[in-house]
Motif scaffolding. Structure first.
Motif, PDB file in Angstrom:
ATOM      1  N   UNK A 205      28.542   8.641  27.251  1.00 22.33           N
ATOM      2  CA  UNK A 205      27.533   9.673  27.525  1.00 22.33           C
ATOM      3  C   UNK A 205      27.621  10.786  26.488  1.00 22.33           C
ATOM      4  N   UNK A 206      28.847  11.169  26.111  1.00 21.96           N
ATOM      5  CA  UNK A 206      29.024  12.204  25.101  1.00 21.96           C
ATOM      6  C   UNK A 206      28.415  11.768  23.775  1.00 21.96           C
ATOM      7  N   UNK A 207      28.634  10.509  23.403  1.00 22.90           N
ATOM      8  CA  UNK A 207      28.051   9.994  22.162  1.00 22.90           C
ATOM      9  C   UNK A 207      26.537  10.098  22.193  1.00 22.90           C
ATOM     10  N   UNK A 208      25.939   9.808  23.339  1.00 21.22           N
ATOM     11  CA  UNK A 208      24.485   9.879  23.454  1.00 21.22           C
ATOM     12  C   UNK A 208      23.987  11.317  23.405  1.00 21.22           C
ATOM     13  N   UNK A 209      24.722  12.230  24.036  1.00 20.53           N
ATOM     14  CA  UNK A 209      24.349  13.642  23.966  1.00 20.53           C
ATOM     15  C   UNK A 209      24.375  14.115  22.516  1.00 20.53           C
ATOM     16  N   UNK A 210      25.415  13.729  21.770  1.00 21.69           N
ATOM     17  CA  UNK A 210      25.511  14.151  20.370  1.00 21.69           C
ATOM     18  C   UNK A 210      24.385  13.548  19.549  1.00 21.69           C
ATOM     19  N   UNK A 211      24.015  12.291  19.834  1.00 18.49           N
ATOM     20  CA  UNK A 211      22.908  11.674  19.113  1.00 18.49           C
ATOM     21  C   UNK A 211      21.604  12.401  19.393  1.00 18.49           C
ATOM     22  N   UNK A 212      21.369  12.722  20.666  1.00 17.34           N
ATOM     23  CA  UNK A 212      20.155  13.443  21.037  1.00 17.34           C
ATOM     24  C   UNK A 212      20.114  14.798  20.339  1.00 17.34           C
ATOM     25  N   UNK A 213      21.249  15.485  20.322  1.00 13.90           N
ATOM     26  CA  UNK A 213      21.320  16.809  19.702  1.00 13.90           C
ATOM     27  C   UNK A 213      21.009  16.729  18.210  1.00 13.90           C
ATOM     28  N   UNK A 214      21.617  15.782  17.525  1.00 13.99           N
ATOM     29  CA  UNK A 214      21.382  15.631  16.092  1.00 13.99           C
ATOM     30  C   UNK A 214      19.950  15.175  15.806  1.00 13.99           C
ATOM     31  N   UNK A 216      17.314  15.857  17.669  1.00 14.29           N
ATOM     32  CA  UNK A 216      16.514  17.075  17.862  1.00 14.29           C
ATOM     33  C   UNK A 216      16.470  17.894  16.575  1.00 14.29           C
ATOM     34  N   UNK A 217      17.646  18.131  16.012  1.00 14.38           N
ATOM     35  CA  UNK A 217      17.756  18.969  14.827  1.00 14.38           C
ATOM     36  C   UNK A 217      17.046  18.325  13.646  1.00 14.38           C
ATOM     37  N   UNK A 218      17.205  17.008  13.499  1.00 14.38           N
ATOM     38  CA  UNK A 218      16.595  16.307  12.372  1.00 14.38           C
ATOM     39  C   UNK A 218      15.078  16.406  12.389  1.00 14.38           C
ATOM     40  N   UNK A 219      14.468  16.418  13.597  1.00 16.20           N
ATOM     41  CA  UNK A 219      13.011  16.461  13.686  1.00 16.20           C
ATOM     42  C   UNK A 219      12.514  17.874  13.991  1.00 16.20           C
TER      43      UNK A 219
END
Length: 539
Positions: A205-214, A216-219
């Motif tokens: 779940x933490x890995x997915x949260x970090x992916x979502x966060x990054x 978000x930032x990328x777009x």
């Protein structure tokens, strides 16, 4: 979000609004292949609770109602409704049926293109399993798989030039909705069963949260940055505390977590090197990003780093033992530079507290700042004296990589670390001496950052990994330097995948204009970021 007629009507209304907005953007765009930022994916979703900006990671338990809502209200339904994916589920958005790209294609595109773009320094050596843990996680974890798919779908549509196509965009929406629904269910499961007994799922779940966060930032979507940051740090803290009170101290808690996440799915005789398990590699990777985010957020928000108690062991090691976390391998900056930025942030908080009570001792401020400055100057001098030497790539064929244009990652990380170090010294000058752009030391370090950014950082796209130093240089730059910095960003196309840089440039354009109209010298370094109404995380 009633799960019924009102929810469906609102979804349709938002969908029509988004379509009209995108048509307007396309009509006004002079660059149909990427000149306009796409609609940020998460802006399609219901906003998280308005109180989130006042919450800290220490007061937001993972799996609590607020945290689950923060990360998963994007599914369009409240938690606990019993909805599941698959089996003819109807998503809240009334999306037309589209034929998506094969998952195998998107997985490959993610591993070969998306991941290297987002993390250009991340090349784990073969004897540690390389990037195989990512493939392992995508194959074994539905939540990781779906968050990777939504990112890959978006970037693949950009690569094909179809991001403005309604059908392609609908597919991106579907993938994103499914990713958030799964993430919501994963966090809810972790909360219900507890992290100690569900450690592997918590790490996924933490890995997915970090992916979502990054992602978000990328777009260029910053609406939920603060909430995502707090949730990620809270989950990290709870994972590290999961061994219980019987395990004392940051070192032993970290080692206990790593031990419980092993061994790897296949083992070798004890005398051989053991390849880390997918969850072990995953946790180290996510923890590294979280530490970086925590340090930068502490500077921008003027708050104590939430994970600081772990820095001494994780980033500095003990004795002759290397630190478990090497940020250079993931974000291209050596640990010592980021440790000193965290120290400067802590010093800034101490100074503000003393000023608030009328008890600031300038001599004590200088005394506390001196060891930080000495460390930065000494380490920077060491790097600059060896700036022509490339670092070790750390793969089976280091000679091959060193000979290839654009693959000299070791040398690039030396350059990026030098940029961070000069920016850290600028940050320290502002904290100790206030806003002094005409100061000789300030001018020197601004000039060095700009020189490194424009002449030595290669390829230019690596500018996206030094956003924090770029922002500091922009803040203190002279007018002629501002034009040069602006040109560095505007040469990066399309803007839609360099979101943070273009956001910083937009903010600084307003700041530069206001300075030209005002002679005031009393300014704060990060005030313009906090005035945006949301956290602009400089990564």
């Amino acid at each position: 979000m009633d799960g019924g007629r009102m929810q469906e009507e609102m979804a349709q209304q938002l969908k029509r609004t988004i379509k009209e907005k995108r048509r307007g953007e396309r009509a006004g765009s002079q660059d149909p292949t990427g000149g306009q930022l796409p609609t940020p994916l998460l802006s399609l979703m219901p906003a998280s609770p308005s109180s989130r900006d006042n919450e800290t990671s220490e007061s937001t338990p993972v799996g609590s109602e607020q945290t689950v809502q923060t990360l998963s209200t994007t599914s369009g339904r409240p938690c606990g409704t019993g909805d599941t994916l698959g089996g003819g589920e109807t998503l809240p958005w009334e999306v037309t049926e589209v034929s998506g790209w094969p998952d195998a294609l998107l997985f490959t595109f993610y591993l070969e293109h998306v991941l290297p773009f987002l993390f250009p320094f991340y090349r784990p050596p073969a004897h540690e399993g390389g990037r195989s843990w990512i493939l392992d996680m995508m194959m074994s974890s539905p939540v990781v798989r779906q968050t990777a798919l939504c990112q890959s779908t978006y970037f693949f549509s950009r690569a094909l030039g179809t991001a403005d196509c309604d059908v392609a965009w609908e597919r991106v929406l579907v993938q994103t909705k499914e990713a958030f629904a799964l993430l919501r269910e994963s966090l809810q499961a972790v909360h219900e069963r507890g992290i100690a007994g569900n450690l592997r799922e918590a790490v996924r779940a933490l890995a997915s949260v970090m992916q979502v966060q990054r992602f978000d930032i990328a777009v260029s979507n910053f609406e939920n940055s603060h909430a995502h940051l707090n949730a990620a740090i809270a989950l990290t803290q709870q994972i590290l505390q999961s061994p219980g009170d019987e395990v004392d101290g940051p070192k032993h808690r970290y080692e206990a977590v790593i031990s419980r996440l092993g061994p790897s799915s296949w083992t070798l005789p004890s005398q051989c090197i053991q390849v880390p398990s997918a969850e072990q590699a995953d946790f180290r990777f996510s923890l590294s990003l979280n530490i970086l985010h925590d340090i930068i957020a502490s500077a921008v928000l003027q708050r104590k780093p939430q994970l600081q108690e772990y820095y001494m062991f994780l980033l500095q090691g003990t004795g002759d033992v290397k630190p478990p976390i090497n940020l250079e391998d993931i974000v291209g900056c050596q640990n010592w530079a980021l440790i000193q930025i965290a120290e400067i942030s802590t010093l800034d908080i101490w100074k503000r507290q003393c000023k608030a009570t009328g008890a600031l001792d300038v001599m004590e401020l200088v005394r506390r700042a001196t060891p930080i400055k000495d460390t930065l100057v000494m380490q920077l001098a060491r790097l600059e004296s060896n700036s022509g030497e490339a670092g070790i790539v750390g793969d089976l064929l280091p000679g091959y990589y060193n000979q290839q244009s654009g693959n000299n990652i070791g040398q690039s990380s030396v350059t990026t670390t030098r940029i961070w170090a000069h920016a850290a010294l600028l940050y320290l000058i502002v904290v100790v001496s206030g806003w002094q752009p005409a100061n000789a030391d300030t001018r020197y370090h601004v000039a060095r950052v700009i020189e490194l950014l424009s002449s030595e950082l290669s390829p230019p796209a690596l500018l996206r990994v030094v956003v924090f130093p770029f922002f500091i240089a922009c803040s203190l730059a002279e007018p002629e330097q501002q034009t040069l910095l602006q040109g560095l960003v505007e040469s990066l196309k399309p803007p839609s995948i360099f979101g943070t840089l273009y956001k910083v440039l937009d903010i600084m354009g307003n700041v530069w204009d206001s300075r030209n109209r005002s002679s005031s010298t009393e300014r704060e370094l990060f005030a313009c970021l906090r005035s945006q109404g949301h956290l602009v995380l400089l990564v």
